[in-house]
Write a protein that holds these residues in place. Structure first.
Motif, PDB file in Angstrom:
ATOM      1  N   MET A   1       0.830  -1.180   0.000  1.00  0.00           N
ATOM      2  CA  MET A   1       0.000   0.000   0.000  1.00  0.00           C
ATOM      3  C   MET A   1       0.879   1.250   0.000  1.00  0.00           C
ATOM      4  SD  MET A   1      -2.919   0.974   2.735  1.00  0.00           S
ATOM      5  CE  MET A   1      -2.369   2.269   3.784  1.00  0.00           C
ATOM      6  N   CYS A   2       0.569   2.194  -0.860  1.00  0.00           N
ATOM      7  CA  CYS A   2       1.313   3.443  -0.956  1.00  0.00           C
ATOM      8  C   CYS A   2       0.807   4.419   0.096  1.00  0.00           C
ATOM      9  CB  CYS A   2       1.139   4.030  -2.351  1.00  0.00           C
ATOM     10  SG  CYS A   2       1.975   5.596  -2.551  1.00  0.00           S
ATOM     11  N   LYS A   3       1.704   4.947   0.888  1.00  0.00           N
ATOM     12  CA  LYS A   3       1.335   5.933   1.899  1.00  0.00           C
ATOM     13  C   LYS A   3       1.708   7.318   1.416  1.00  0.00           C
ATOM     14  CE  LYS A   3       0.987   4.251   6.464  1.00  0.00           C
ATOM     15  NZ  LYS A   3       0.916   4.772   7.762  1.00  0.00           N
ATOM     16  N   LEU A   4       0.842   8.264   1.708  1.00  0.00           N
ATOM     17  CA  LEU A   4       1.183   9.652   1.458  1.00  0.00           C
ATOM     18  C   LEU A   4       2.221  10.085   2.479  1.00  0.00           C
ATOM     19  CD1 LEU A   4      -2.398  11.044   0.805  1.00  0.00           C
ATOM     20  CD2 LEU A   4      -0.599  10.668  -0.884  1.00  0.00           C
ATOM     21  N   THR A   5       3.056  11.047   2.103  1.00  0.00           N
ATOM     22  CA  THR A   5       4.154  11.460   2.968  1.00  0.00           C
ATOM     23  C   THR A   5       3.962  12.901   3.436  1.00  0.00           C
ATOM     24  OG1 THR A   5       5.428  12.124   1.031  1.00  0.00           O
ATOM     25  CG2 THR A   5       5.809   9.885   1.903  1.00  0.00           C
ATOM     26  N   ALA A   6       4.590  13.206   4.574  1.00  0.00           N
ATOM     27  CA  ALA A   6       4.461  14.539   5.155  1.00  0.00           C
ATOM     28  C   ALA A   6       5.810  15.047   5.637  1.00  0.00           C
ATOM     29  CB  ALA A   6       3.480  14.506   6.325  1.00  0.00           C
ATOM     30  N   GLY A   7       5.960  16.360   5.580  1.00  0.00           N
ATOM     31  CA  GLY A   7       7.068  17.069   6.205  1.00  0.00           C
ATOM     32  C   GLY A   7       6.460  17.978   7.254  1.00  0.00           C
ATOM     33  N   ILE A   8       7.094  18.071   8.410  1.00  0.00           N
ATOM     34  CA  ILE A   8       6.523  18.812   9.534  1.00  0.00           C
ATOM     35  C   ILE A   8       7.440  19.979   9.891  1.00  0.00           C
ATOM     36  CG2 ILE A   8       5.600  18.653  11.869  1.00  0.00           C
ATOM     37  CD1 ILE A   8       4.262  16.618   9.960  1.00  0.00           C
ATOM     38  N   LEU A   9       6.899  21.189   9.863  1.00  0.00           N
ATOM     39  CA  LEU A   9       7.645  22.374  10.274  1.00  0.00           C
ATOM     40  C   LEU A   9       7.171  22.810  11.656  1.00  0.00           C
ATOM     41  CD1 LEU A   9       7.540  24.466   6.972  1.00  0.00           C
ATOM     42  CD2 LEU A   9       9.265  22.830   7.727  1.00  0.00           C
ATOM     43  N   PHE A  10       8.086  23.382  12.448  1.00  0.00           N
ATOM     44  CA  PHE A  10       7.757  23.815  13.810  1.00  0.00           C
ATOM     45  C   PHE A  10       7.157  22.629  14.564  1.00  0.00           C
ATOM     46  CE2 PHE A  10       6.924  27.246  10.722  1.00  0.00           C
ATOM     47  CZ  PHE A  10       7.989  28.081  11.018  1.00  0.00           C
ATOM     48  N   ALA A  11       7.878  21.525  14.594  1.00  0.00           N
ATOM     49  CA  ALA A  11       7.366  20.225  15.027  1.00  0.00           C
ATOM     50  C   ALA A  11       6.988  20.147  16.500  1.00  0.00           C
ATOM     51  CB  ALA A  11       8.392  19.135  14.706  1.00  0.00           C
ATOM     52  N   GLY A  12       7.590  20.963  17.350  1.00  0.00           N
ATOM     53  CA  GLY A  12       7.281  20.885  18.775  1.00  0.00           C
ATOM     54  C   GLY A  12       7.504  19.481  19.294  1.00  0.00           C
ATOM     55  N   GLY A  13       6.626  19.038  20.174  1.00  0.00           N
ATOM     56  CA  GLY A  13       6.715  17.694  20.733  1.00  0.00           C
ATOM     57  C   GLY A  13       6.047  16.636  19.882  1.00  0.00           C
ATOM     58  N   GLY A  14       5.449  17.034  18.754  1.00  0.00           N
ATOM     59  CA  GLY A  14       4.923  16.043  17.824  1.00  0.00           C
ATOM     60  C   GLY A  14       3.422  15.988  17.637  1.00  0.00           C
ATOM     61  N   GLY A  15       2.693  16.987  18.101  1.00  0.00           N
ATOM     62  CA  GLY A  15       1.237  16.973  17.922  1.00  0.00           C
ATOM     63  C   GLY A  15       0.819  16.894  16.466  1.00  0.00           C
ATOM     64  N   ASP A  16       1.444  17.704  15.619  1.00  0.00           N
ATOM     65  CA  ASP A  16       1.108  17.666  14.186  1.00  0.00           C
ATOM     66  C   ASP A  16       1.519  16.342  13.551  1.00  0.00           C
ATOM     67  OD1 ASP A  16       0.005  20.200  14.250  1.00  0.00           O
ATOM     68  OD2 ASP A  16       1.790  21.196  13.479  1.00  0.00           O
ATOM     69  N   ALA A  22      -2.267   9.791  12.152  1.00  0.00           N
ATOM     70  CA  ALA A  22      -3.675   9.387  12.302  1.00  0.00           C
ATOM     71  C   ALA A  22      -4.447   9.564  10.997  1.00  0.00           C
ATOM     72  CB  ALA A  22      -4.332  10.191  13.426  1.00  0.00           C
ATOM     73  N   ALA A  23      -4.026  10.540  10.185  1.00  0.00           N
ATOM     74  CA  ALA A  23      -4.687  10.790   8.900  1.00  0.00           C
ATOM     75  C   ALA A  23      -4.135   9.912   7.779  1.00  0.00           C
ATOM     76  CB  ALA A  23      -4.546  12.261   8.521  1.00  0.00           C
ATOM     77  N   GLY A  24      -3.149   9.062   8.087  1.00  0.00           N
ATOM     78  CA  GLY A  24      -2.623   8.138   7.092  1.00  0.00           C
ATOM     79  C   GLY A  24      -1.347   8.577   6.411  1.00  0.00           C
ATOM     80  N   TYR A  25      -0.723   9.637   6.895  1.00  0.00           N
ATOM     81  CA  TYR A  25       0.523  10.108   6.298  1.00  0.00           C
ATOM     82  C   TYR A  25       1.718   9.487   7.000  1.00  0.00           C
ATOM     83  CZ  TYR A  25      -2.020  13.672   3.737  1.00  0.00           C
ATOM     84  OH  TYR A  25      -2.864  14.302   2.879  1.00  0.00           O
ATOM     85  N   LYS A  26       2.800   9.349   6.254  1.00  0.00           N
ATOM     86  CA  LYS A  26       4.053   8.868   6.823  1.00  0.00           C
ATOM     87  C   LYS A  26       5.015  10.061   6.889  1.00  0.00           C
ATOM     88  CE  LYS A  26       7.815   5.637   6.411  1.00  0.00           C
ATOM     89  NZ  LYS A  26       8.514   4.673   5.617  1.00  0.00           N
ATOM     90  N   PRO A  27       5.263  10.593   8.090  1.00  0.00           N
ATOM     91  CA  PRO A  27       6.190  11.722   8.203  1.00  0.00           C
ATOM     92  C   PRO A  27       7.605  11.308   7.806  1.00  0.00           C
ATOM     93  CG  PRO A  27       4.834  11.521  10.160  1.00  0.00           C
ATOM     94  CD  PRO A  27       4.628  10.272   9.361  1.00  0.00           C
TER      95      PRO A  27
END
Length: 176
Positions: A1-16, A22-27
């Motif tokens: 299965m192909c997962k959508l990917t994400a980049g996280i800016l201002f990551a903090g402790g990881g809430g985003d 949870a939304a199906g993205y692979k950071p």
């Protein structure tokens, strides 16, 4: 299965990051400058490439070297927009960090973005700051929408946040 990917800016402790998963993205990568938040992030998400550096010091060449992602997610620091802050808005030191978010969008041009901020950004600078924010996003090719939501479903406090979601023009249908 192909997962959508994400980049996280201002990551903090990881809430985003947690939300992205949870939304199906692979950071793929995250950027966080605060050493305490970065320590929490590393512990929670050891498989994500964490860049512990001031985002303003990252060169355009370095940004281009990052793994290409489907979405960039982040919420630039809010004190300059917050009703509890000095209300210096987009002109404030932290308010200016929004433009780093835009720089990443312009360089990487992911299909989509999600930017989160305190709802007071809508009234910051007598409402003109948000117009400047939308204009900056349009200038780099993104169209989108926004909504204010209360995060009290996830935390035990009223926490109204603005969520702005956009899609790059090249991914939009002419029939929309």
């Amino acid at each position: 299965m192909c997962k959508l990917t994400a980049g996280i800016l201002f990551a903090g402790g990881g809430g985003d990051t947690e939300g992205a998963i949870a939304a199906g993205y692979k950071p793929q990568w995250a950027i966080e400058n605060n050493p305490y938040a970065a320590a929490v992030y590393r512990k929670r998400f050891p498989s994500v490439q964490l860049i512990e550096q001031d985002i303003t010091t990252l060169t355009n060449e370095f940004i281009r070297s990052l793994y290409s992602v489907d979405i960039i997610i982040g919420g630039s620091p809010c004190p300059d927009f917050s009703l509890a802050g000095k209300r210096t808005g987009i002109e404030g030191t932290r308010g200016q960090l929004f433009f780093e978010f835009v720089r990443f969008l312009e360089i990487l041009q992911p299909p989509a973005f999600l930017w989160e901020q305190v709802s007071a950004v809508l009234s910051s600078g007598e409402g003109l700051d948000y117009i400047k924010i939308i204009d900056a996003l349009l200038q780099v090719g993104y169209l989108g929408t926004w909504q204010v939501r209360n995060g009290n479903r996830h935390v035990p406090q009223n926490r109204e946040r603005l969520f702005c979601v956009g899609i790059h023009r090249r991914y939009q249908s002419d029939s929309a």
